[in-house]
Scaffold this motif. Structure first.
Motif, PDB file in Angstrom:
ATOM      1  N   ALA A 261     -38.075   9.270  65.788  1.00 16.18           N
ATOM      2  CA  ALA A 261     -38.367   7.602  65.829  1.00 16.18           C
ATOM      3  C   ALA A 261     -39.769   7.132  65.965  1.00 16.18           C
ATOM      4  O   ALA A 261     -39.847   5.974  65.884  1.00 16.18           O
ATOM      5  N   GLY A 262     -40.393   7.936  66.492  1.00 18.00           N
ATOM      6  CA  GLY A 262     -41.742   7.739  66.524  1.00 18.00           C
ATOM      7  C   GLY A 262     -42.732   8.613  66.043  1.00 18.00           C
ATOM      8  O   GLY A 262     -42.349   9.775  65.936  1.00 18.00           O
ATOM      9  N   LEU A 263     -43.848   8.369  65.214  1.00 20.26           N
ATOM     10  CA  LEU A 263     -44.702   9.399  64.487  1.00 20.26           C
ATOM     11  C   LEU A 263     -46.418   9.090  64.734  1.00 20.26           C
ATOM     12  O   LEU A 263     -46.746   7.901  64.853  1.00 20.26           O
ATOM     13  N   VAL A 264     -46.818  10.338  64.496  1.00 18.24           N
ATOM     14  CA  VAL A 264     -48.448  10.179  64.847  1.00 18.24           C
ATOM     15  C   VAL A 264     -49.186  10.707  63.631  1.00 18.24           C
ATOM     16  O   VAL A 264     -48.740  11.975  63.181  1.00 18.24           O
ATOM     17  N   GLU A 327     -64.736   2.969  61.799  1.00 20.58           N
ATOM     18  CA  GLU A 327     -64.346   4.283  62.754  1.00 20.58           C
ATOM     19  C   GLU A 327     -63.362   5.099  62.536  1.00 20.58           C
ATOM     20  O   GLU A 327     -62.257   4.628  62.000  1.00 20.58           O
ATOM     21  N   ALA A 328     -63.400   6.243  62.937  1.00 20.21           N
ATOM     22  CA  ALA A 328     -62.245   7.109  62.830  1.00 20.21           C
ATOM     23  C   ALA A 328     -61.001   6.732  63.625  1.00 20.21           C
ATOM     24  O   ALA A 328     -61.261   6.384  64.782  1.00 20.21           O
ATOM     25  N   GLY A 329     -59.935   6.692  63.109  1.00 16.05           N
ATOM     26  CA  GLY A 329     -58.639   6.272  63.699  1.00 16.05           C
ATOM     27  C   GLY A 329     -57.450   7.279  63.427  1.00 16.05           C
ATOM     28  O   GLY A 329     -57.524   8.232  62.937  1.00 16.05           O
ATOM     29  N   SER A 330     -56.358   6.849  64.075  1.00 18.16           N
ATOM     30  CA  SER A 330     -55.012   7.575  63.874  1.00 18.16           C
ATOM     31  C   SER A 330     -53.945   6.398  64.040  1.00 18.16           C
ATOM     32  O   SER A 330     -54.050   5.597  64.985  1.00 18.16           O
ATOM     33  N   PRO A 364     -49.550  13.868  56.425  1.00 14.02           N
ATOM     34  CA  PRO A 364     -48.369  13.675  56.775  1.00 14.02           C
ATOM     35  C   PRO A 364     -48.136  13.386  58.277  1.00 14.02           C
ATOM     36  O   PRO A 364     -49.099  13.584  58.936  1.00 14.02           O
ATOM     37  N   ALA A 365     -46.908  12.899  59.013  1.00 14.64           N
ATOM     38  CA  ALA A 365     -46.863  12.779  60.438  1.00 14.64           C
ATOM     39  C   ALA A 365     -46.798  14.115  60.787  1.00 14.64           C
ATOM     40  O   ALA A 365     -46.443  15.109  60.189  1.00 14.64           O
ATOM     41  N   THR A 366     -47.462  14.255  62.127  1.00 15.95           N
ATOM     42  CA  THR A 366     -47.789  15.597  62.603  1.00 15.95           C
ATOM     43  C   THR A 366     -47.113  15.711  63.895  1.00 15.95           C
ATOM     44  O   THR A 366     -47.060  14.856  64.724  1.00 15.95           O
ATOM     45  N   GLN A 367     -46.654  17.064  64.173  1.00 13.85           N
ATOM     46  CA  GLN A 367     -46.181  17.477  65.577  1.00 13.85           C
ATOM     47  C   GLN A 367     -47.167  17.504  66.691  1.00 13.85           C
ATOM     48  O   GLN A 367     -48.400  17.832  66.280  1.00 13.85           O
ATOM     49  N   LYS A 368     -46.976  17.408  67.814  1.00 11.97           N
ATOM     50  CA  LYS A 368     -48.055  17.252  68.888  1.00 11.97           C
ATOM     51  C   LYS A 368     -48.198  19.099  69.069  1.00 11.97           C
ATOM     52  O   LYS A 368     -47.649  19.958  68.752  1.00 11.97           O
ATOM     53  N   ILE A 369     -49.281  19.302  69.745  1.00 12.65           N
ATOM     54  CA  ILE A 369     -49.657  20.767  69.850  1.00 12.65           C
ATOM     55  C   ILE A 369     -49.200  21.149  71.383  1.00 12.65           C
ATOM     56  O   ILE A 369     -49.293  20.549  72.333  1.00 12.65           O
ATOM     57  N   ALA A 370     -48.180  21.950  71.477  1.00  8.22           N
ATOM     58  CA  ALA A 370     -47.498  22.334  72.576  1.00  8.22           C
ATOM     59  C   ALA A 370     -48.474  23.428  73.206  1.00  8.22           C
ATOM     60  O   ALA A 370     -48.793  23.415  74.473  1.00  8.22           O
ATOM     61  N   GLU A 371     -48.855  24.572  72.661  1.00  5.14           N
ATOM     62  CA  GLU A 371     -49.638  25.460  73.149  1.00  5.14           C
ATOM     63  C   GLU A 371     -51.000  25.727  72.694  1.00  5.14           C
ATOM     64  O   GLU A 371     -52.019  25.790  73.333  1.00  5.14           O
TER      65      GLU A 371
END
Length: 490
Positions: A261-264, A327-330, A364-371
């Motif tokens: 439902a939310g993407l980064v 400026e760099a952004g996300s 593409p939308a990317t998953q967070k870094i867990a470890e």
């Protein structure tokens, strides 16, 4: 008596199966976890596949293989790449074999018919093993830098931002690492929903082999923005889309993160001249989202693009223009409300340069870094690491490995303020020359997302590629197994 013997045999088999699974996927002392709990252990085997790089006679491809130092340092292992050419691959000479963690190994290939590759890593070289494929095509309609992280085989992939437009040639590459044929179904979705493909059902991918499919041969329509959905009926494959634009270079489109439902989207370059967002709603409900840009100093709402509505089963495109404004952004997508929290997949098509000196890459939308996250092929003065903390301030440890020609690793902690993007040049290895790897590990604070841009300008063209940096899945949860002799009771 027979009943007891059968029960004992069954118990032994069950215990063997459970402990065997732990051996295949994790390592270490299971006693480290309390009884009845699970422990996170390093994986003992990793598999990656790399698509065939390019058919151009002017292509030069570099493979960079790397395993970070970690819990299995000191344990023996192997990591190598072999051509995906069926039974003959077993007789081929391994490409870029890795012998120790902490230092990358490279290999260069310049043949136009270079095959796809199948890679395996075992033992101490399996946790976090990463391979980067970087191709430079110096001239011609596909002139570009094409980069991709070789991927783990799986059963489902989503590719928003593909195309069958007249000036695009998009090839879906499928690689099968296993000893049995795989069967794949391909679905295409445009702005009005599903498009009828002529040969997208039941595509066979040969054992330990590969196949590529030109998307424009599946449908007659010239569709500028497509979402490609790949599902595997039997077996498993690795998948990627090679997008060649007649006017704006080429690059690999990697699979998007799982529907959410939310993407980064971490790491839009500061000098991007055009950014297009392509999204697809995978569920039965429409998705309504807020659009924000995490800039270096905070989050802002792009003027004219405050919200995004994505209809169920349809592909939606919005043109954000030069949204970063130097400026760099996300880009951050969040549900407008609970009612609009429907799953989507999405990707950005990013352009740098203008006119005849344009170059395109995909994020593409990317998953967070867990470890931990790793990207293998970095070069001095050419790599930019982008980190975004959407919700809370975060601290991460950035480590540059030794280089391919020696040197020592360098680490430093960096802080990303809440709602901002931090774009930095990774620290150089201590002495040594050549390519190096970069790893990112969360230390404290909120979730962090990352990508790496590799910029290799040529003849005034800002040629570049962006690789998302999801968690490297170097560890798995292994349940603690104990014998339970109560199952022997009558």
């Amino acid at each position: 008596m027979n009943r007891s013997i059968i029960s004992l045999a069954g118990a032994t088999a069950a215990l063997a199966a459970l402990t065997g699974a732990a051996v295949l996927t994790g390592a270490g002392d299971p006693a480290a976890a309390p009884a009845g709990s699970a422990a996170r252990q390093p994986v003992q085997r990793s598999a990656l596949v790399c698509p065939a790089p390019s058919a151009s006679e002017l292509a030069s491809t570099t493979y960079t293989s790397f395993t970070p130092k970690g819990a299995q340092t000191g344990k023996q292992g192997t990591a190598q790449l072999l051509p995906a050419v069926g039974d003959a691959s077993a007789k081929a000479k391994p490409l870029a074999p890795l012998t120790q963690p902490g230092a990358p190994v490279t290999a260069k290939v310049e043949k136009a018919d270079s095959p796809a590759l199948i890679g395996t890593a075992e033992g101490g070289l399996a946790p976090g093993w990463s391979v980067q494929q970087t191709t430079v095509v110096s001239a011609g309609p596909g002139r570009a830098v094409l980069g991709t992280s070789c991927v783990a085989p799986d059963s489902e992939f989503w590719f928003p931002a593909a195309s069958t437009a007249a000036d695009r040639q998009d090839f879906l590459h499928l690689v099968n690492p296993d000893e049995m044929d795989a069967v794949v179904d391909i679905e295409l979705f445009g702005k009005d929903g599903a498009l009828k493909a002529t040969t997208g059902d039941g595509v066979s991918v040969p054992s330990q082999g590969s196949t590529s499919i030109l998307l424009s041969t599946l449908i007659t329509e010239k569709v500028p923005d497509l979402t490609v959905h790949v599902t595997v009926r039997s077996g498993r494959v690795g998948a990627a889309v090679q997008a060649v634009d007649g006017k704006a270079g080429a690059d690999w489109l990697p699979a998007a993160a799982d529907p959410a439902a939310g993407l980064v989207f971490p790491g839009i370059p500061a000098d991007a001249t055009s950014v297009q967002l392509v999204a697809y709603a995978t569920g039965q409900d429409d998705a309504d989202l807020k659009v924000r840009l995490a800039a270096p100093t905070g989050s802002i709402t792009p003027a004219g693009h405050e919200t995004l509505h994505v209809k169920s089963g349809m592909t939606t495109t919005i043109d954000l223009g030069d949204v970063t404004k130097g400026e760099a952004g996300s880009l951050l997508l969040t549900p407008s409300d609970a009612h609009g929290a429907a799953p989507i997949v999405a990707a950005l098509r990013i352009t740098r340069g203008t006119g005849a000196k344009q170059e395109t890459a995909f994020l593409p939308a990317t998953q967070k870094i867990a470890e931990r996250a790793t990207v293998a092929d970095n070069r001095l003065k050419a790599s930019t690491l982008s980190l975004v903390a959407p919700d809370k301030e975060a601290v991460v440890k950035v480590t540059t490995s030794a280089a391919t020609d020696g040197g020592a690793p360098v680490s430093k902690n960096v802080t990303i303020k809440a709602g901002t993007t931090l774009a930095i040049e990774p620290p150089a290895p201590s002495s040594g020359k050549g390519a190096f790897a970069v790893t990112v590990e969360p230390v404290s604070g909120g979730p962090v997302y990352a990508s790496r841009m590799l910029s290799l300008p040529l003849n005034g063209i800002p040629m570049f590629t962006i690789q998302p940096m999801p968690d490297d899945r170097g560890t798995v949860v292994v349940p603690k197994v104990q014998p339970d002799l109560t199952i022997l009771d009558d």
